[in-house]
Design a protein around this motif. Structure first.
Motif, short mmCIF file in Angstrom:
data_model
loop_
_atom_site.label_atom_id
_atom_site.label_comp_id
_atom_site.label_asym_id
_atom_site.label_seq_id
_atom_site.Cartn_x
_atom_site.Cartn_y
_atom_site.Cartn_z
N GLY A 139 1.14 -1.35 -0.19
CA GLY A 139 -0.05 -0.27 -0.11
C GLY A 139 0.90 1.25 -0.16
O GLY A 139 0.89 1.99 -0.79
N ASN A 140 1.70 1.15 0.61
CA ASN A 140 2.40 2.49 1.10
C ASN A 140 3.50 2.31 -0.39
O ASN A 140 3.43 4.01 -1.07
CB ASN A 140 3.74 2.57 1.70
N ILE A 141 4.11 1.04 -0.77
CA ILE A 141 4.93 0.90 -2.54
C ILE A 141 4.12 1.65 -3.40
O ILE A 141 4.79 3.25 -3.56
CB ILE A 141 5.42 0.77 -2.82
N PHE A 142 2.55 1.65 -3.70
CA PHE A 142 1.82 1.78 -4.87
C PHE A 142 0.91 3.21 -4.24
O PHE A 142 -0.41 3.02 -4.40
CB PHE A 142 1.37 1.28 -5.31
N SER A 143 1.23 3.79 -3.29
CA SER A 143 0.54 4.85 -2.81
C SER A 143 -0.09 5.73 -3.47
O SER A 143 -1.64 6.05 -4.00
CB SER A 143 0.55 5.79 -1.63
N ARG A 144 0.53 5.93 -4.69
CA ARG A 144 -0.14 7.08 -5.99
C ARG A 144 -0.95 6.13 -6.94
O ARG A 144 -1.26 7.02 -8.04
CB ARG A 144 1.34 8.08 -6.42
N LYS A 145 -0.58 5.23 -6.62
CA LYS A 145 -1.25 4.12 -7.90
C LYS A 145 -2.46 3.15 -7.44
O LYS A 145 -1.92 1.90 -7.15
CB LYS A 145 0.09 3.31 -8.68
N ALA A 146 -3.14 3.60 -7.10
CA ALA A 146 -4.81 3.03 -5.77
C ALA A 146 -5.12 1.45 -6.76
O ALA A 146 -5.05 0.16 -6.10
CB ALA A 146 -5.69 3.85 -5.72
N HIS A 206 13.17 3.63 14.59
CA HIS A 206 14.05 4.83 13.63
C HIS A 206 14.65 3.64 12.42
O HIS A 206 15.76 3.61 12.32
CB HIS A 206 14.86 5.79 14.55
N THR A 207 14.44 2.05 12.86
CA THR A 207 14.09 1.38 12.02
C THR A 207 13.97 1.84 10.68
O THR A 207 12.64 1.81 10.70
CB THR A 207 14.46 0.14 12.18
N MET A 208 14.37 1.49 9.36
CA MET A 208 13.97 2.08 8.05
C MET A 208 14.07 0.18 7.46
O MET A 208 14.97 0.12 7.18
CB MET A 208 14.33 2.93 7.28
N VAL A 209 13.13 0.64 6.36
CA VAL A 209 12.82 -0.84 5.77
C VAL A 209 12.67 0.15 4.76
O VAL A 209 11.48 0.32 4.18
CB VAL A 209 11.83 -1.75 6.06
N VAL A 210 13.89 -0.32 3.49
CA VAL A 210 13.51 0.13 2.39
C VAL A 210 13.61 -0.80 1.52
O VAL A 210 14.74 -1.80 1.13
CB VAL A 210 15.02 1.36 2.49
N GLN A 211 13.29 0.13 0.06
CA GLN A 211 13.64 -1.13 -1.08
C GLN A 211 15.00 -0.67 -1.94
O GLN A 211 15.33 0.46 -1.69
CB GLN A 211 12.80 -1.25 -2.17
N GLY A 212 15.52 -1.15 -2.64
CA GLY A 212 17.47 -0.56 -3.20
C GLY A 212 17.21 0.17 -3.86
O GLY A 212 18.43 0.62 -3.14
N PHE A 213 15.83 0.72 -4.57
CA PHE A 213 15.91 2.33 -4.99
C PHE A 213 16.26 3.65 -4.21
O PHE A 213 17.29 3.62 -3.81
CB PHE A 213 15.24 2.54 -5.97
#
Length: 197
Positions: free
Chosen positions: A94-101, A137-144
């Protein structure tokens, strides 16, 4: 095995020697057969079949060719095998594609479908992963995102792209985080230039 381009030459040579010593052909099937003989449980998963069935069940033919969903499907099947809840994955999608419902919903539908399939079709994996408490303060991020953050933190001040398409996610992330506080309160500004004509 020669069609697997991600295998480096040294590893490929060691793998070939190993399979030959076990009287197995230097093929993916030979590797799978050797793994099975060593007691490794194999779970064959056809992403193509999952997408086709999902497209039929939801009456959404677009899903049949959505091979970009393979990562979501693989993670969902893995979570189902391990008996872990899919909530965090669904929230991330949901967060990754928040602008593309529409894309977000398609990925969530696929994730739920693959998760449920794994919990029904495959026997439970005998090993369980304990849940790890999340540190503040832990971040989970994608490669980019991690690449972009690394560039900003290292002081990258100019980034150009050509062609843009494979790197568009990174470019957008860099542009949306042009000012990023790093060591000694030094701002990290990165000028992004699209060089395609």
């Amino acid at each position: 095995m020669d069609e697997v381009h991600t295998l480096d030459a040294q590893f490929k040579e060691r793998l070939k020697k190993y399979l030959t010593s076990k009287n197995k052909p230097f093929t993916i099937q030979g590797l799978l057969d050797e793994a099975k003989e060593r007691g490794i449980t194999l779970y064959p998963v056809s992403f193509r079949e999952i997408l086709a069935n999902l497209a039929d069940e939801t009456k959404n033919p677009k899903l049949r060719g959505m091979f970009r969903m393979q990562n979501v499907l693989a993670v969902s099947v893995s979570l189902g095998l391990l008996g872990l809840p899919p909530d965090t994955l669904l929230k991330s999608v949901g967060n990754i594609f928040s602008r593309k419902a529409e894309i977000a919903e398609m990925n969530k539908t696929a994730a739920n479908y693959a998760y449920n399939l794994a919990t029904v079709k495959y026997s439970k994996f005998k090993y369980q992963l304990p849940q790890i408490p999340k540190e503040e303060h832990t971040m989970v991020v994608q490669g980019f995102q991690s690449t972009s953050l690394g560039k900003i933190a290292c002081g990258c001040r100019f980034q150009s792209y050509y062609p843009i398409t494979p790197a568009s996610d990174e470019s957008v992330f860099l542009e949306s985080n042009e000012i990023f506080e790093v060591e000694n309160n030094r701002p990290g500004s990165t000028l992004v230039v699209q060089t395609e004509d």
